[in-house]
Design an enzyme around this catalytic site. Structure first.
Site, PDB file in Angstrom:
ATOM      1  N   GLY A 211      17.572  47.191  21.920  1.00 15.64           N
ATOM      2  CA  GLY A 211      16.762  47.797  22.788  1.00 15.64           C
ATOM      3  C   GLY A 211      16.694  49.168  22.630  1.00 15.64           C
ATOM      4  O   GLY A 211      17.520  49.864  21.865  1.00 15.64           O
ATOM      5  N   PRO A 213      17.099  53.581  23.092  1.00 16.42           N
ATOM      6  CA  PRO A 213      18.361  53.958  23.631  1.00 16.42           C
ATOM      7  C   PRO A 213      18.417  54.271  25.266  1.00 16.42           C
ATOM      8  O   PRO A 213      17.469  54.507  25.777  1.00 16.42           O
ATOM      9  CB  PRO A 213      18.308  55.413  23.055  1.00 16.42           C
ATOM     10  CG  PRO A 213      17.179  55.164  21.925  1.00 16.42           C
ATOM     11  CD  PRO A 213      16.532  54.320  22.306  1.00 16.42           C
ATOM     12  N   GLY A 214      19.388  54.184  25.683  1.00 13.17           N
ATOM     13  CA  GLY A 214      19.665  54.551  27.082  1.00 13.17           C
ATOM     14  C   GLY A 214      19.331  53.436  27.988  1.00 13.17           C
ATOM     15  O   GLY A 214      19.137  53.648  29.332  1.00 13.17           O
ATOM     16  N   THR A 215      19.178  52.294  27.791  1.00 13.64           N
ATOM     17  CA  THR A 215      18.795  51.423  28.397  1.00 13.64           C
ATOM     18  C   THR A 215      19.657  50.309  29.105  1.00 13.64           C
ATOM     19  O   THR A 215      19.446  49.363  29.774  1.00 13.64           O
ATOM     20  CB  THR A 215      17.758  50.065  27.765  1.00 13.64           C
ATOM     21  OG1 THR A 215      18.199  49.787  26.593  1.00 13.64           O
ATOM     22  CG2 THR A 215      16.250  50.770  27.382  1.00 13.64           C
ATOM     23  N   GLY A 216      20.906  50.863  28.669  1.00 13.70           N
ATOM     24  CA  GLY A 216      22.097  50.138  29.207  1.00 13.70           C
ATOM     25  C   GLY A 216      22.875  48.950  28.419  1.00 13.70           C
ATOM     26  O   GLY A 216      23.240  47.991  28.869  1.00 13.70           O
ATOM     27  N   THR A 218      25.316  49.299  26.241  1.00 13.18           N
ATOM     28  CA  THR A 218      26.748  49.605  26.220  1.00 13.18           C
ATOM     29  C   THR A 218      27.203  49.025  27.540  1.00 13.18           C
ATOM     30  O   THR A 218      28.316  48.304  27.624  1.00 13.18           O
ATOM     31  CB  THR A 218      26.957  50.966  25.881  1.00 13.18           C
ATOM     32  OG1 THR A 218      26.676  51.483  24.837  1.00 13.18           O
ATOM     33  CG2 THR A 218      28.702  51.171  25.859  1.00 13.18           C
ATOM     34  N   HIS A 435      -7.672  76.536  30.592  1.00 17.31           N
ATOM     35  CA  HIS A 435      -7.300  75.444  29.791  1.00 17.31           C
ATOM     36  C   HIS A 435      -6.901  74.001  30.711  1.00 17.31           C
ATOM     37  O   HIS A 435      -7.052  73.010  30.452  1.00 17.31           O
ATOM     38  CB  HIS A 435      -6.069  75.998  28.766  1.00 17.31           C
ATOM     39  CG  HIS A 435      -5.389  74.861  27.723  1.00 17.31           C
ATOM     40  ND1 HIS A 435      -5.725  74.828  26.523  1.00 17.31           N
ATOM     41  CD2 HIS A 435      -4.611  73.889  28.015  1.00 17.31           C
ATOM     42  CE1 HIS A 435      -5.188  74.098  26.063  1.00 17.31           C
ATOM     43  NE2 HIS A 435      -4.380  73.458  27.024  1.00 17.31           N
ATOM     44  N   GLU A 436      -5.729  74.371  31.413  1.00 18.41           N
ATOM     45  CA  GLU A 436      -5.227  73.332  32.482  1.00 18.41           C
ATOM     46  C   GLU A 436      -6.093  72.631  33.239  1.00 18.41           C
ATOM     47  O   GLU A 436      -6.245  71.355  33.618  1.00 18.41           O
ATOM     48  CB  GLU A 436      -4.029  74.008  33.173  1.00 18.41           C
ATOM     49  CG  GLU A 436      -2.779  74.297  32.404  1.00 18.41           C
ATOM     50  CD  GLU A 436      -2.230  73.284  31.364  1.00 18.41           C
ATOM     51  OE1 GLU A 436      -2.361  72.216  31.762  1.00 18.41           O
ATOM     52  OE2 GLU A 436      -1.815  74.076  30.322  1.00 18.41           O
ATOM     53  N   ASP A 512      -1.873  69.930  21.763  1.00 16.57           N
ATOM     54  CA  ASP A 512      -2.974  68.985  22.198  1.00 16.57           C
ATOM     55  C   ASP A 512      -3.590  68.549  20.771  1.00 16.57           C
ATOM     56  O   ASP A 512      -3.930  67.184  20.870  1.00 16.57           O
ATOM     57  CB  ASP A 512      -3.786  69.735  23.016  1.00 16.57           C
ATOM     58  CG  ASP A 512      -3.125  70.031  24.319  1.00 16.57           C
ATOM     59  OD1 ASP A 512      -2.361  69.614  24.565  1.00 16.57           O
ATOM     60  OD2 ASP A 512      -3.974  70.988  24.927  1.00 16.57           O
TER      61      ASP A 512
HETATM   62  P1  ADP Z   1      22.689  52.246  25.566  1.00 16.98           P
HETATM   63  O1  ADP Z   1      23.835  51.829  25.137  1.00 16.98           O
HETATM   64  O2  ADP Z   1      21.556  51.241  25.660  1.00 16.98           O
HETATM   65  O3  ADP Z   1      22.107  53.353  24.897  1.00 16.98           O
HETATM   66  P2  ADP Z   1      24.077  53.128  27.935  1.00 16.98           P
HETATM   67  O4  ADP Z   1      24.721  51.636  28.309  1.00 16.98           O
HETATM   68  O5  ADP Z   1      25.216  53.906  27.068  1.00 16.98           O
HETATM   69  O6  ADP Z   1      22.705  52.924  27.329  1.00 16.98           O
HETATM   70  O7  ADP Z   1      23.543  53.662  29.192  1.00 16.98           O
HETATM   71  C1  ADP Z   1      24.045  55.126  29.490  1.00 16.98           C
HETATM   72  C2  ADP Z   1      24.101  55.139  30.995  1.00 16.98           C
HETATM   73  O8  ADP Z   1      22.810  55.049  31.650  1.00 16.98           O
HETATM   74  C3  ADP Z   1      24.833  54.390  31.639  1.00 16.98           C
HETATM   75  O9  ADP Z   1      26.294  54.513  31.748  1.00 16.98           O
HETATM   76  C4  ADP Z   1      24.309  54.064  33.044  1.00 16.98           C
HETATM   77  O10 ADP Z   1      24.893  55.036  33.889  1.00 16.98           O
HETATM   78  C5  ADP Z   1      22.800  54.450  32.723  1.00 16.98           C
HETATM   79  N1  ADP Z   1      22.132  53.112  32.706  1.00 16.98           N
HETATM   80  C6  ADP Z   1      21.386  52.894  31.476  1.00 16.98           C
HETATM   81  N2  ADP Z   1      20.625  51.656  31.644  1.00 16.98           N
HETATM   82  C7  ADP Z   1      21.140  51.243  32.993  1.00 16.98           C
HETATM   83  C8  ADP Z   1      20.969  50.078  33.785  1.00 16.98           C
HETATM   84  N3  ADP Z   1      19.930  49.015  33.373  1.00 16.98           N
HETATM   85  N4  ADP Z   1      21.320  49.935  34.895  1.00 16.98           N
HETATM   86  C9  ADP Z   1      21.824  51.023  35.567  1.00 16.98           C
HETATM   87  N5  ADP Z   1      22.442  52.006  35.035  1.00 16.98           N
HETATM   88  C10 ADP Z   1      21.871  52.133  33.721  1.00 16.98           C
HETATM   89 ZN    ZN Z   2      -3.202  71.502  26.699  1.00 15.92          ZN
HETATM   90 MG    MG Z   3      24.944  52.838  23.726  1.00 16.35          MG
END
Ligand code: ADP
Ligand code: ZN
Ligand code: MG
Length: 642
Positions: A211, A213-216, A218, A435-436, A512
């Site tokens: 998935g 990055p940052g979706t949880g 780990t 512009h905006e 843009d």
């Molecule tokens: P990944 O490994 O997918 O890049 P992480 O697990 O390292 O992402 O997520 C980083 C932090 O973001 C976690 O420690 C948590 O605080 C928050 N986080 C990410 N996904 C979730 C989730 N599904 N539910 C709750 N917290 C989340």
């Molecule tokens: Zn613009």
């Molecule tokens: Mg990770």
């Protein structure tokens, strides 16, 4: 690279070779030390200048001397009854006249005995080095629990969280319900292995979490260990490879060694892609990367080598599944894939709730609304958002975090920090305002683009001098043809307003234009939206989850390349024309709104909606949205610029 050439056959012998090298190093250090220590054993006598020695001899005060080539020991005649005083001195060079002088003054002299340290020195110099050596050795072994520091490079660096101490539970992971259900089974395997083995079922060895990055990912892996209450070994793919060549494979071996001893347990390999990139030069490198390949091979071997029912489950995470070596996905290895995707609106609300657990919220905070305003945010972004909002409230010494804090935090994340210190001159400000408002007016008419929520001419972030916030009403996963065209027109709306009002354009529209062109190109080369070229893919999709990389073109004939370029230009031109046409027909509104914006700097809420409700739809818009073409009887709105 020369370092890697002789590396192929080595890994098996590596640890011994390294131990030997380590011992040599220590031995060498000790010898060096001895060189300084041992000679001084015999030289506790006071040292005097050579000239003093000669003076004493010539004054007939010296009784006897032991003359070496680099050291002379001499005793003075006792002045009264008793001990004579003994001194040493260092001769300048070998003084050939010395024996003669000594004889003249009746000094008894001799050469030094072969070893003038005496027997104690001799024994010490033999006994002490091994003592020191074993002393250091023992100390390091005790401290490291395995061998001196220099010898532990082959050890795995996995951080071990023992039983239950990852402290993460499934309730801490939100918004990824399907993934949670999938891995629930793994928890069950770990807890009640007997239930499965009794029936002859094999427990899966590897689970791959895939998935953005940052979706949880780990977090989810830790939660599995936390729920099952088993030890959790965690190591990142890149950690296998750093520092020394030839060590990665040894680390893998060691990691599995440790894991088997602690089974049932979880071995978590983060960033598997760093290790498991497809072999065979798929990414253009010929000859490959020996080090990584060996480490990967070792991993595969280890995964095959242990019995499925030992209770070691390997979980790996990656955001680039497309580059993983196919061998990793074979049955018996990472045969289960669990997708951990970006959360939808409901999921985002759930994640916000998890992170707001320990935050004091004001009554006006509605997390569902916040979730609605944050499409595309991953879990990590949302965690960060809650924290930012709390920080903002704290900075103003408020009792609780209010909705306004969340709104400001969202804007910070989306557009960057407000930079009121950047002062635009009158002209610049006017340009930015028109512009905006141009973006906003076009945005109000285009399908699927959502409501325009805010226009601002306060600079933000790195590059934005002004910005327009448009929020889709719901999460969207597909863009329909007309929406894509509309999007391009919105992007060009800013620049079109500048053209229409000032008759000249600024450099402020480059971003843009870039985005508009990219979209148009993708419409043709990826989405098959061109009637002429048809549903043929002219680009290869490479990065599944990491946006922002340009995809490589397939090799196309020069004719097709030309066709693509023309189609792209047609799309962009069409959007440009419709934008100019809309703004021209709403010119008064454009002027009026821009003036309000210039006065207030920020236009939002009811006031903004009243303005944008006045936008008139030009008759040709429908047809353009449908076909991307303007009908021939509609006069093309000529660009003010040639
Ligand atoms: P990944 O490994 O997918 O890049 P992480 O697990 O390292 O992402 O997520 C980083 C932090 O973001 C976690 O420690 C948590 O605080 C928050 N986080 C990410 N996904 C979730 C989730 N599904 N539910 C709750 N917290 C989340
Ligand atoms: Zn613009
Ligand atoms: Mg990770």
């Amino acid at each position: 690279m020369p370092v890697e050439t002789n590396n192929k056959k080595r890994p098996k012998k590596q640890p011994q070779a390294r131990q030997f090298g380590g011992s040599l190093l220590i031995l060498f250090t000790i010898l060096l030390l001895l060189n300084f220590i041992v000679p001084s054993f015999g030289s506790r006598l006071p040292q005097v200048p050579y000239s003093d020695f000669i003076t004493q001899v010539e004054a007939d005060r010296v009784d006897r001397a032991i003359v070496g080539s680099d050291r002379i020991e001499f005793a003075l005649k006792p002045e009264t009854e008793g001990e004579s005083q003994v001194f040493t001195t260092t001769p300048i060079t070998i003084d050939l006249d010395l024996p003669k002088i000594l004889r003249e003054h009746n000094v008894k002299y001799a050469a030094p005995a072969p070893n003038n340290n005496g027997w104690i020195g001799t024994i010490l110099s033999w006994v002490i080095p091994p003592l020191i050596f074993f002393g250091i050795w023992g100390f390091l072994i005790n401290r490291q629990g395995g061998g001196p520091a220099a010898l532990t490079v082959g050890k795995s660096k996995a951080r071990i969280y023992s039983e239950g101490t990852t402290g993460v539970k499934f309730s801490d992971v939100a918004g990824v319900e399907e993934a949670k259900q999938e891995v629930q089974e793994v928890v069950d395997f770990l807890k009640n292995a007997g239930k499965y083995t009794k029936l002859g079922a094999k427990i899966p060895k590897g689970v791959l979490l895939v998935g953005p990055p940052g979706t949880g990912k780990t977090l989810l892996a830790k939660a599995i260990a936390g729920e099952a209450g088993v030890p959790f070994f965690s190591i990142s793919g890149s950690e296998f490879i750093e520092l020394f060549v030839g060590v990665g494979a040894a680390r893998v071996r060691d990691l599995f060694e440790q894991a088997k001893q602690q089974a049932p347990c979880i071995v978590f390999i983060d960033e598997l892609d760093a290790l498991g990139k497809s072999r065979g030069g798929a990414n253009g490198f010929v000859g490959g990367n020996d080090e990584r390949e060996q480490t990967l091979n070792q991993l595969l071997t280890e995964m095959d080598g242990f019995d499925a029912n030992t209770g070691v489950i390997i979980i790996a995470a990656t955001n680039r599944p497309e580059i993983l070596d196919p061998a990793l996905r074979r049955p018996g290895r990472f045969d289960r894939q669990v997708v951990v995707d970006r959360p939808d609106k409901v999921g985002r609300e759930a994640i916000l709730k998890v992170h707001a657990r320990n935050v004091k919220l004001a009554d006006d905070v509605d997390l569902l609304t916040v979730a609605g305003r944050t499409p595309g945010f991953a879990g990590a972004d949302l965690a960060n958002l809650v924290n930012e909002a709390a920080l903002l409230a704290a900075r103003q010494n408020r009792e609780a975090v209010a909705m306004s804090d969340f709104n400001e935090a969202i804007e910070r994340v989306v557009a960057g920090l407000e930079r009121r210190s950047r002062v635009l001159n009158e002209n610049e400000k006017k340009t930015v305002a028109y512009h905006e408002v141009g973006h906003a007016i076009i945005g109000a008419l285009m399908p699927g683009a959502g409501k325009v929520e805010k226009i601002s001419v306060v600079p933000r972030g790195v590059g934005a001098l002004g910005y327009t916030v448009q929020m889709p009403e719901e999460d969207r996963f597909l863009m329909i043809e007309d929406e894509l065209r509309g999007r391009i027109a919105i992007l060009l709306g800013g620049r079109s307003a500048e053209e229409l009002i000032f008759g000249k354009v600024s450099t402020g529209a480059s971003d843009d234009i870039q985005k508009a062109t990219d979209l148009a190109e993708r419409a043709v080369t990826l989405y098959g939206m061109s009637d002429e070229l048809g549903p043929v893919a002219f680009e290869k999709i490479q990065q599944e989850f990491l946006g922002g990389y340009s995809n490589p073109r397939r090799s196309v004939s020069p004719k097709v390349a030309e066709d693509i370029d023309r189609e792209v230009k047609d799309i962009v031109d069409g959007a440009h024309h419709i934008a100019l046409s809309i703004l021209d027909q709403n010119r008064d509104l454009l002027e009026e709104t821009a003036q309000i914006l210039l006065q207030q700097e920020i236009l939002e809420g009811k006031q903004l909606h009243t303005q944008l409700n006045k936008v008139q739809t030009p008759p040709e818009l429908d047809e353009w949205l449908r076909t991307g073409k303007l009908s021939p009887d509609q006069p093309l709105m000529q660009s003010v610029l040639v």
